[in-house]
Write a protein that holds these residues in place. Sequence first.
Motif, PDB file in Angstrom:
ATOM      1  N   LEU A 162      -0.965  31.280  -5.698  1.00 22.96           N
ATOM      2  CA  LEU A 162      -1.902  32.279  -6.230  1.00 22.96           C
ATOM      3  C   LEU A 162      -1.636  32.568  -7.698  1.00 22.96           C
ATOM      4  O   LEU A 162      -0.530  32.383  -8.196  1.00 22.96           O
ATOM      5  N   THR A 163      -2.653  33.056  -8.375  1.00 21.27           N
ATOM      6  CA  THR A 163      -2.494  33.524  -9.753  1.00 21.27           C
ATOM      7  C   THR A 163      -3.471  34.666 -10.004  1.00 21.27           C
ATOM      8  O   THR A 163      -4.534  34.745  -9.373  1.00 21.27           O
ATOM      9  N   THR A 164      -3.085  35.551 -10.912  1.00 21.42           N
ATOM     10  CA  THR A 164      -3.939  36.696 -11.247  1.00 21.42           C
ATOM     11  C   THR A 164      -5.141  36.231 -12.060  1.00 21.42           C
ATOM     12  O   THR A 164      -5.007  35.435 -12.994  1.00 21.42           O
ATOM     13  N   PHE A 165      -6.309  36.749 -11.710  1.00 21.31           N
ATOM     14  CA  PHE A 165      -7.536  36.410 -12.438  1.00 21.31           C
ATOM     15  C   PHE A 165      -7.785  37.490 -13.493  1.00 21.31           C
ATOM     16  O   PHE A 165      -7.908  38.663 -13.159  1.00 21.31           O
ATOM     17  N   PRO A 166      -7.850  37.119 -14.780  1.00 24.77           N
ATOM     18  CA  PRO A 166      -8.018  38.141 -15.825  1.00 24.77           C
ATOM     19  C   PRO A 166      -9.379  38.824 -15.767  1.00 24.77           C
ATOM     20  O   PRO A 166     -10.383  38.212 -15.381  1.00 24.77           O
ATOM     21  N   PHE A 167      -9.386  40.101 -16.118  1.00 25.68           N
ATOM     22  CA  PHE A 167     -10.590  40.928 -16.253  1.00 25.68           C
ATOM     23  C   PHE A 167     -11.227  41.338 -14.931  1.00 25.68           C
ATOM     24  O   PHE A 167     -12.183  42.103 -14.912  1.00 25.68           O
ATOM     25  N   LEU A 168     -10.724  40.831 -13.804  1.00 22.00           N
ATOM     26  CA  LEU A 168     -11.265  41.207 -12.506  1.00 22.00           C
ATOM     27  C   LEU A 168     -10.156  41.816 -11.664  1.00 22.00           C
ATOM     28  O   LEU A 168      -9.132  41.178 -11.422  1.00 22.00           O
ATOM     29  N   LYS A 169     -10.355  43.041 -11.203  1.00 22.18           N
ATOM     30  CA  LYS A 169      -9.332  43.730 -10.419  1.00 22.18           C
ATOM     31  C   LYS A 169      -9.326  43.232  -8.978  1.00 22.18           C
ATOM     32  O   LYS A 169     -10.374  42.960  -8.396  1.00 22.18           O
ATOM     33  N   ASN A 170      -8.113  43.127  -8.428  1.00 24.53           N
ATOM     34  CA  ASN A 170      -7.923  42.720  -7.043  1.00 24.53           C
ATOM     35  C   ASN A 170      -8.492  41.339  -6.744  1.00 24.53           C
ATOM     36  O   ASN A 170      -8.900  41.053  -5.615  1.00 24.53           O
ATOM     37  N   VAL A 171      -8.558  40.496  -7.766  1.00 21.32           N
ATOM     38  CA  VAL A 171      -9.044  39.126  -7.572  1.00 21.32           C
ATOM     39  C   VAL A 171      -7.940  38.153  -7.973  1.00 21.32           C
ATOM     40  O   VAL A 171      -7.485  38.162  -9.112  1.00 21.32           O
ATOM     41  N   PHE A 173      -6.783  33.966  -7.865  1.00 19.62           N
ATOM     42  CA  PHE A 173      -7.287  32.600  -7.708  1.00 19.62           C
ATOM     43  C   PHE A 173      -6.224  31.767  -7.005  1.00 19.62           C
ATOM     44  O   PHE A 173      -5.047  31.857  -7.331  1.00 19.62           O
ATOM     45  N   ASP A 174      -6.639  30.957  -6.047  1.00 19.28           N
ATOM     46  CA  ASP A 174      -5.706  30.121  -5.291  1.00 19.28           C
ATOM     47  C   ASP A 174      -5.856  28.664  -5.725  1.00 19.28           C
ATOM     48  O   ASP A 174      -6.907  28.045  -5.523  1.00 19.28           O
ATOM     49  N   PHE A 175      -4.799  28.110  -6.326  1.00 22.04           N
ATOM     50  CA  PHE A 175      -4.827  26.705  -6.732  1.00 22.04           C
ATOM     51  C   PHE A 175      -4.770  25.772  -5.526  1.00 22.04           C
ATOM     52  O   PHE A 175      -5.115  24.598  -5.637  1.00 22.04           O
ATOM     53  N   SER A 176      -4.284  26.294  -4.399  1.00 22.57           N
ATOM     54  CA  SER A 176      -4.195  25.542  -3.155  1.00 22.57           C
ATOM     55  C   SER A 176      -3.404  24.241  -3.361  1.00 22.57           C
ATOM     56  O   SER A 176      -2.344  24.255  -3.979  1.00 22.57           O
ATOM     57  N   PHE A 177      -3.941  23.112  -2.885  1.00 16.01           N
ATOM     58  CA  PHE A 177      -3.213  21.842  -2.960  1.00 16.01           C
ATOM     59  C   PHE A 177      -3.116  21.302  -4.388  1.00 16.01           C
ATOM     60  O   PHE A 177      -2.377  20.346  -4.652  1.00 16.01           O
ATOM     61  N   ILE A 283       7.046  30.570 -18.071  1.00 17.67           N
ATOM     62  CA  ILE A 283       7.018  32.015 -17.794  1.00 17.67           C
ATOM     63  C   ILE A 283       5.668  32.420 -17.222  1.00 17.67           C
ATOM     64  O   ILE A 283       5.590  33.186 -16.246  1.00 17.67           O
ATOM     65  N   ALA A 284       4.582  31.907 -17.798  1.00 19.20           N
ATOM     66  CA  ALA A 284       3.245  32.226 -17.285  1.00 19.20           C
ATOM     67  C   ALA A 284       3.104  31.777 -15.832  1.00 19.20           C
ATOM     68  O   ALA A 284       2.501  32.477 -15.008  1.00 19.20           O
ATOM     69  N   VAL A 285       3.666  30.626 -15.512  1.00 16.89           N
ATOM     70  CA  VAL A 285       3.631  30.116 -14.137  1.00 16.89           C
ATOM     71  C   VAL A 285       4.462  31.001 -13.207  1.00 16.89           C
ATOM     72  O   VAL A 285       4.024  31.357 -12.103  1.00 16.89           O
ATOM     73  N   LEU A 286       5.646  31.374 -13.650  1.00 16.63           N
ATOM     74  CA  LEU A 286       6.559  32.160 -12.811  1.00 16.63           C
ATOM     75  C   LEU A 286       6.006  33.547 -12.488  1.00 16.63           C
ATOM     76  O   LEU A 286       6.230  34.070 -11.394  1.00 16.63           O
ATOM     77  N   ILE A 287       5.284  34.157 -13.440  1.00 18.14           N
ATOM     78  CA  ILE A 287       4.777  35.511 -13.191  1.00 18.14           C
ATOM     79  C   ILE A 287       3.309  35.508 -12.746  1.00 18.14           C
ATOM     80  O   ILE A 287       2.666  36.545 -12.713  1.00 18.14           O
TER      81      ILE A 287
END
Length: 369
Positions: A162-171, A173-177, A283-287
């Motif tokens: 998972l990763t945080t989606f900018p500008f959208l709360k509680n959204v 994004f799942d990179f999945s495979f 760092i961006a990946v880790l957080i």
Amino acid sequence: MLYYLFEYINKIYSPPGFDIFRFLTFRSALAAMTSLFLAFYLGPKIIRKLQLHQIGEAKKADGPKFHWSKAGTPTMGGLIIIFSVVIPVLLWSDIKSIYIILILAGTLWLSGVGFLDDYLKVIKKYPNGLIARYKLLGQILIGLIVGITIYISPEFKDISTLTTFPFLKNVNFDFSFLYIPAVVFIIAATSNAVNLTDGLDGLAAGLIAIVMIALALLSYFSGNAIFANYLNIIYLPGSGELTVFIAALVGASLGFLWFNTYPAQVFMGDTGSLALGGAFGIIAVLIKKELFIPILGGIFFMETLSVIAQRLYFKYTKKKYGEGKRIFKMAPIHHHFEILGWQEPKIVVRFYIIGIILAIVSLVSFKIR
């Protein structure tokens, strides 16, 4: 290591005031001050060594002619940054943390790749240094290590892709495979982007310091349950430890900037630029803030796009018209502004200003609905 020593003393003897060494903010401040002091101390010594062994920047035939006067300036100065980061991190961080292990390993690995490239170019006099595919292979390998470790590590269970989606709360994004290939791409891309940006005195070091200050806040927020909940971002227990590393990197970058500002006494070379760019990506990946990279690292993103666009357009027009044409007077784009007549310090400061604006945009994006 001092972190463990003071923790032991506090546990056994409980002397007044020793609790302060448990706090991330205090240890981060110590790391920043230690790295800054080390950079000031090591800088002149390393520069003299480089001069003594005539390890200087070669004249670049494909670069601006007004940069030819910089030929001979000591390069491989990224060693100043690396030493000034690693020592404070070992002293003040929890080196058992998976976050510290991965960021230290990745930064040192990419610095090693850059060092080999600089060594072949400057000392062995190979015109192109390390062959591009071997350099890319080094970046791919560390990307695979980071990606696979996060994917299988229990610390990232249920949120590894998972990763945080900018500008959208509680959204999220799942990179999945596609997660591991995405990590490989991100680390290689950021590493090369900072390398491309490192063409003006003080540009890459100053921009990295700006980016890292924002990443320090993001790391701290992500590792704090209260802040993470308030900002609606993924809570990552332990990620706050990265602020110690980032603080050390900011201190080291600012210390290096003292010697690298116009007119530069030393260049960081690939030894520094590949490591700094890789650290940004890791760092961006880790957080879990991968999608923030084009915003937070907007200058690096712009520099990379200018090179890609220039090459593609040149090949397209050469194939279609028999003569290659260019979008910019020279790429990366900072050289375009130089040829337009902008002075080097003016370009650097204006890029700093844009970098600060983009960092602020990245930080305020969490509370936008």
